[in-house]
Design a protein around this motif. Structure first.
Motif, short mmCIF file in Angstrom:
data_model
loop_
_atom_site.label_atom_id
_atom_site.label_comp_id
_atom_site.label_asym_id
_atom_site.label_seq_id
_atom_site.Cartn_x
_atom_site.Cartn_y
_atom_site.Cartn_z
N MET A 158 0.84 -1.15 0.12
CA MET A 158 0.18 -0.16 -0.05
C MET A 158 0.80 1.22 -0.12
O MET A 158 1.72 1.42 0.76
CB MET A 158 -0.90 -0.02 1.27
CG MET A 158 -1.55 1.20 1.37
SD MET A 158 -2.50 1.51 3.00
CE MET A 158 -3.62 0.21 2.75
N LEU A 159 0.55 2.26 -0.87
CA LEU A 159 1.30 3.32 -0.89
C LEU A 159 0.66 4.55 -0.14
O LEU A 159 -0.62 4.36 0.18
CB LEU A 159 1.15 4.11 -2.47
CG LEU A 159 1.63 5.50 -2.44
CD1 LEU A 159 3.32 5.58 -2.37
CD2 LEU A 159 1.45 6.01 -3.79
N VAL A 160 1.38 4.99 1.06
CA VAL A 160 0.93 5.90 1.85
C VAL A 160 1.17 7.47 1.70
O VAL A 160 2.66 7.55 1.58
CB VAL A 160 1.39 5.46 3.31
CG1 VAL A 160 0.70 6.51 4.35
CG2 VAL A 160 0.48 4.21 3.69
#
Length: 80
Positions: free
Chosen positions: A1-3
């Protein structure tokens, strides 16, 4: 997941056509605007999951060919 971290008024682009805009925050709530073509469906996750579950349930329904005319009449009446 890209945050990613964004501030009010800043955006995130998904591909060339979808823009997520941070509109503001209130407590634990974040308001997000979505700019996307009308051809792309945008749902809250819980609504998407409900639609998906309904589609799975409908695909498992066993309907005999003799029931189809009745179902078509119900559909036609609901559109009026």
């Amino acid at each position: 997941m890209l945050v990613l971290s964004r501030k009010k008024g800043e955006s995130i682009m998904i591909g060339d056509q979808i823009e997520l805009v941070i509109l503001g925050t209130e407590g634990d709530t974040i308001r997000i605007g979505v700019n996307a073509p009308r051809s792309i469906n945008v749902y809250r996750k819980e609504v998407y999951d409900s639609i998906k579950a309904s589609n799975v349930e409908a695909s498992m329904a066993r309907i005999s060919p003799s029931q189809l005319p009745k179902m078509m009449k119900k559909e036609d009446n609901s559109r009026k």
